[in-house]
Write a protein that holds these residues in place. Structure first.
Motif, PDB file in Angstrom:
ATOM      1  N   ILE A  37       0.858  -1.180   0.000  1.00 38.46           N
ATOM      2  CA  ILE A  37       0.000   0.000   0.000  1.00 38.46           C
ATOM      3  C   ILE A  37       0.898   1.235   0.000  1.00 38.46           C
ATOM      4  N   HIS A  39       1.126   4.442   0.942  1.00 36.37           N
ATOM      5  CA  HIS A  39       0.549   5.478   1.789  1.00 36.37           C
ATOM      6  C   HIS A  39       1.423   6.722   1.702  1.00 36.37           C
ATOM      7  N   THR A  40       1.245   7.465   0.640  1.00 37.06           N
ATOM      8  CA  THR A  40       1.982   8.714   0.478  1.00 37.06           C
ATOM      9  C   THR A  40       1.097   9.712  -0.247  1.00 37.06           C
ATOM     10  N   SER A  72      -1.125  12.164  -4.988  1.00 37.23           N
ATOM     11  CA  SER A  72      -2.149  11.118  -4.886  1.00 37.23           C
ATOM     12  C   SER A  72      -3.568  11.596  -5.142  1.00 37.23           C
ATOM     13  N   ASP A 271      -8.606   6.225  -2.797  1.00 37.60           N
ATOM     14  CA  ASP A 271      -7.370   6.290  -2.017  1.00 37.60           C
ATOM     15  C   ASP A 271      -6.604   4.975  -2.095  1.00 37.60           C
ATOM     16  N   ASN A 273      -5.375   2.824   0.126  1.00 40.53           N
ATOM     17  CA  ASN A 273      -5.791   1.676   0.934  1.00 40.53           C
ATOM     18  C   ASN A 273      -7.029   1.009   0.342  1.00 40.53           C
TER      19      ASN A 273
END
Length: 422
Positions: A37, A39-40, A72, A271, A273
């Motif tokens: 994942i 996550h940034t 993102s 997103d 996740n």
């Protein structure tokens, strides 16, 4: 090496198989079998010139899209892999994912229509979709004309004439033909082939978009019948575990490219996740939908002759020789697992049935591993005016049922017990 092969020699690999690894290179992620994942919020450019090049693509100053990871709100590795895999199911040219199904629909409509334009829509649609087309967009000078899901080609062409006349009067165009099939919550099917034929004769420049959530992408592939875009609430079958919210659009790249700038500006991208969870879910999509459809057939075979059931809106029991059966035979490869159950009586009887369920959960939404049941007229479609609900057959005694992957005998026992309480 990124696994982007869709063939082994002359053999075409099925999308269900490609869900296991398509679009991901383990060697770029420390050999991880599954994508990590990401996550940034932002991504580091190697050189300033790269940043300029990517933003030229993002802003449309250069064709071809970003060309690299930027931020993102625009792109993310998990989202990009998900879009690649989602497009495979309908052999679509491209795909986009969003933070919800309604975000996908809203961004699509805002991308296609301008003041003075007209949207031609089938009915019924999901209540929130009807709300944006019938209540919100008219505030911005965008109009609509609707036709029933059961309409014939001749009836559709007549409505296209009405839509074109309205657009001419308002100084716009017919910007989009928006369909939902099966319609929520009645399961009414739209003849996409007839809509496409009518479009070619009357409105050749109007794209066709269709909400394919109920049967797609396993049992219905409307782009094969002439649709240009398929829309999904990925919350439902694609996610399939009632633990995420997301939406998607697949279809022709030229139309997808028109939607991207609006998504980039407004936000609403899926997103990282949630995208990762959807990648997990797509691996079992065909298995889950097939098992749930088998269960639904068993449950509906039990319900169809029950003395307390007025009728069923189940695609597996359509009358031979009917127009709906003809559309089903041409458009669908399975009946799915969501259906409408009309309990004999009214709202009180429907509520007694719902309150007596033990295994099936009283909740809105559909397409999860568990069986869900709700009362659309009192819940999801409460915002639809009473007169239109009656017109669309969304009656007070209608219960929408989404069958899960439990054992069918257990579900039948639950439904039998609940009907005893009516």
């Amino acid at each position: 090496m990124v696994s982007n092969d869709t063939k082994i020699g002359n053999h075409t690999i099925d999308p269900a198989t490609l869900m296991m690894g398509y679009g991901f290179d383990p060697h770029l992620s420390e050999g991880s079998l599954k994508p990590p994942i990401f996550h940034t919020s932002t991504f580091v450019f190697e050189k300033a010139a790269d940043g300029k090049h990517f933003f030229e693509g993002i802003t449309g100053k250069r064709p071809g899209g970003a060309g690299g990871l930027v931020y993102s709100r625009f792109n993310n590795p998990n989202q990009e892999i998900l879009e690649d895999r989602l497009a495979l199911w309908e052999n679509a040219e491209d795909a986009l994912v969003f933070s919800s199904g309604m975000t996908a629909i809203s961004v699509l409509l805002l991308s296609m229509a301008r003041p003075g334009d007209v949207i031609l829509m089938s009915g019924p649609l999901y209540a929130a979709t009807e709300s944006i087309i019938m209540k919100i967009l008219p505030q911005f000078g965008i109009h609509y004309v609707d036709f029933p899901a059961s309409a014939t080609r001749e009836e559709i062409e007549a409505k296209m004439d009405d839509a074109k006349a309205l657009a001419d009067d308002k100084g716009g165009k017919v910007a989009l033909i928006y369909l939902e099939s099966p319609g929520n919550p009645t399961n009414a099917l739209v003849d996409v082939e007839a809509v496409d034929a009518a479009r070619k004769a009357k409105l050749p420049d109007a794209p066709i978009a269709i909400d394919n959530t109920f049967l797609g992408p396993v049992f219905a592939k409307p782009q094969d019948q002439g649709a240009d875009l398929s829309i999904y609430s990925l919350t439902k079958y694609a996610g399939g575990h009632s633990d995420l919210i997301a939406g998607g659009i697949t279809g022709k790249k030229a139309l997808i490219d028109k939607i991207i700038p609006m998504r980039n500006t407004l936000g609403g991208i899926c997103d990282a996740n949630t995208a990762w969870m959807l990648l997990r879910s797509l691996e079992t999509l065909e298995l889950r939908m097939t098992r749930a459809a088998d269960n639904a057939r068993a449950v509906c075979d039990f319900l169809k002759d029950h003395p307390k059931v007025e009728r069923l809106g189940y695609l597996g029991h359509l009358p031979e020789g009917s127009r709906q059966k003809d559309i089903y035979d041409r458009h669908c490869s399975g009946a799915g697992s969501t259906f409408s159950l009309y309990v004999k009586g009214g709202e009180a009887e429907a509520f007694r049935f719902l309150d007596a369920l033990k295994l099936a959960k009283l909740a809105v939404s559909l397409g999860g591993t568990e069986t869900l049941a709700s009362a659309p007229a009192a819940m999801t479609h409460l915002s639809v005016p009473e007169e239109r609900r009656q017109q669309l057959d969304i009656q007070d005694n209608l219960v929408r049922v989404s069958i899960g992957i439990e054992k069918p005998d257990d579900l039948i026992a639950d439904f039998a017990n609940a009907l005893d309480a009516v």
